[in-house]
Design an enzyme around this catalytic site. Structure first.
Site, mmCIF file in Angstrom:
data_model
loop_
_atom_site.group_PDB
_atom_site.id
_atom_site.type_symbol
_atom_site.label_atom_id
_atom_site.label_comp_id
_atom_site.label_asym_id
_atom_site.label_seq_id
_atom_site.Cartn_x
_atom_site.Cartn_y
_atom_site.Cartn_z
ATOM 1 C CE1 TYR A 205 0.798 1.624 4.244
ATOM 2 C CE2 TYR A 205 1.146 -0.753 4.340
ATOM 3 C CZ TYR A 205 1.333 0.515 4.872
ATOM 4 O OH TYR A 205 2.072 0.681 6.022
ATOM 5 C CG PHE A 217 -0.429 9.136 5.430
ATOM 6 C CD1 PHE A 217 -0.632 7.970 6.142
ATOM 7 C CD2 PHE A 217 -1.371 9.506 4.472
ATOM 8 C CE1 PHE A 217 -1.737 7.178 5.918
ATOM 9 C CE2 PHE A 217 -2.489 8.713 4.240
ATOM 10 C CZ PHE A 217 -2.671 7.543 4.965
ATOM 11 C CB ILE A 238 -8.709 2.991 9.341
ATOM 12 C CG1 ILE A 238 -8.079 2.882 7.950
ATOM 13 C CG2 ILE A 238 -7.783 3.717 10.305
ATOM 14 C CD1 ILE A 238 -7.822 4.231 7.293
ATOM 15 C CG PHE A 281 -4.733 3.646 1.819
ATOM 16 C CD1 PHE A 281 -3.483 3.403 2.379
ATOM 17 C CD2 PHE A 281 -5.715 4.196 2.617
ATOM 18 C CE1 PHE A 281 -3.227 3.710 3.701
ATOM 19 C CE2 PHE A 281 -5.471 4.508 3.947
ATOM 20 C CZ PHE A 281 -4.225 4.255 4.492
#
Length: 289
Positions: A205, A217, A238, A281
């Site tokens: 990812y 990030f 998440i 993502f």
């Protein structure tokens, strides 16, 4: 407006006051309403007056324990409507708090609890439910205050950001899910195994902020290209990330655009991801077991 991080002229809790100003305060509020021809402010059992300005057609009801993000202007109940604090003085950043947690003054929280996400209102707060007998900056002791408030509905805000991004990038193949997540297939493999609850998946990812630069990030490339492994349904990642992976098969690549409520919500993540941030993502599902 919380007890930490904001000035004393904010909605900080105050200690109970010795003298009862409720009758005086109620007369002050009623006179203000009459003088300004305001007839739709409704007195609540605890003594605040609540005036609905606009209601969201789709916003959910705010319930105790829920996060709320509120844009506000706090005013004295004087002729000039003197502003003592406002989101506009804080770069229009909403105040975030848990409803019913007593993080803010009681009158403010009880007014917000009457609203839906996306609503706008005015709250007239007697002194005992505001800053009480202690003066605070521009707020005199035993002052009645009023707040103009808007509870931000980030589902609406986030969706507008995402649809603008897709339009600006001329992306027409993104699939909006009932949750508000957008799923964009990149490569497909109809013969690949599909993960289910309890599956262990391995994912490469790249996580990006939803800014113009697509700031990274986090990424597998920063972890020696070792895939992230987690069990579906175990709350290890998440919600939006897991939801997106469940739409894939082994060997497929996709882009997942995640609204803030399915990402890091009103708390954000450290100094990297701001509260209420949409993120995206680029993912590859390399294994399903």
């Amino acid at each position: 407006m919380t007890a930490t991080g904001l000035a004393a002229t904010s909605c900080k809790k105050d200690t109970p006051e010795a003298k009862d100003f409720s009758g005086i305060d109620d007369d002050i509020i009623k006179k203000y309403l009459a003088d300004n021809n305001i007839t739709d402010a409704v007195k609540q059992p605890n003594g605040i007056y609540f005036r609905s300005i606009s209601k969201s057609a789709t916003g959910a009801k705010i319930t105790p324990g829920a996060y709320a993000s509120v844009l506000y202007t706090g005013r004295l109940l004087d002729a000039a409507g003197t502003v003592f604090d406002a989101s506009s003085k804080r770069n229009n950043v909403p105040i975030n708090f848990i409803v019913g947690s007593n993080q803010l003054i009681r009158g403010f929280e009880s007014g917000i609890a009457l609203m839906n996400y996306g609503d706008k209102a005015e709250i007239y707060i007697p002194s005992a439910l505001a800053y009480g007998s202690s003066s605070s900056g521009a707020i005199p002791a035993n002052a009645v205050v009023r707040f103009e408030v808007e509870v931000v509905d980030y589902k609406v805000v986030d969706d507008a950001l995402i649809t603008k991004y897709l339009t600006d990038k001329s992306i027409t193949t993104a699939q909006k899910q009932p949750s508000g997540l957008y799923f964009l297939p990149i490569t497909t493999d109809p013969n690949g195994a599909r993960p289910v609850a309890g599956s262990t998946v391995s994912v490469l990812y790249t996580g990006r902020l939803f800014d113009a630069a697509g700031t990274i990030f986090d990424a597998s490339s920063r972890q020696n290209n070792v895939p992230l492994r987690f069990v579906i349904g175990s709350n290890q990642v998440i919600k939006g990330f897991e939801e997106g992976i469940l739409l894939m098969r082994k060997g497929e690549k996709a882009e997942i655009i995640i609204p803030s409520g399915l990402a890091y919500g009103s708390t954000g993540a450290g100094n990297v991801i701001a509260p209420n941030s949409v993120i995206r993502f680029e993912v590859e599902l390399v294994d399903v077991k």
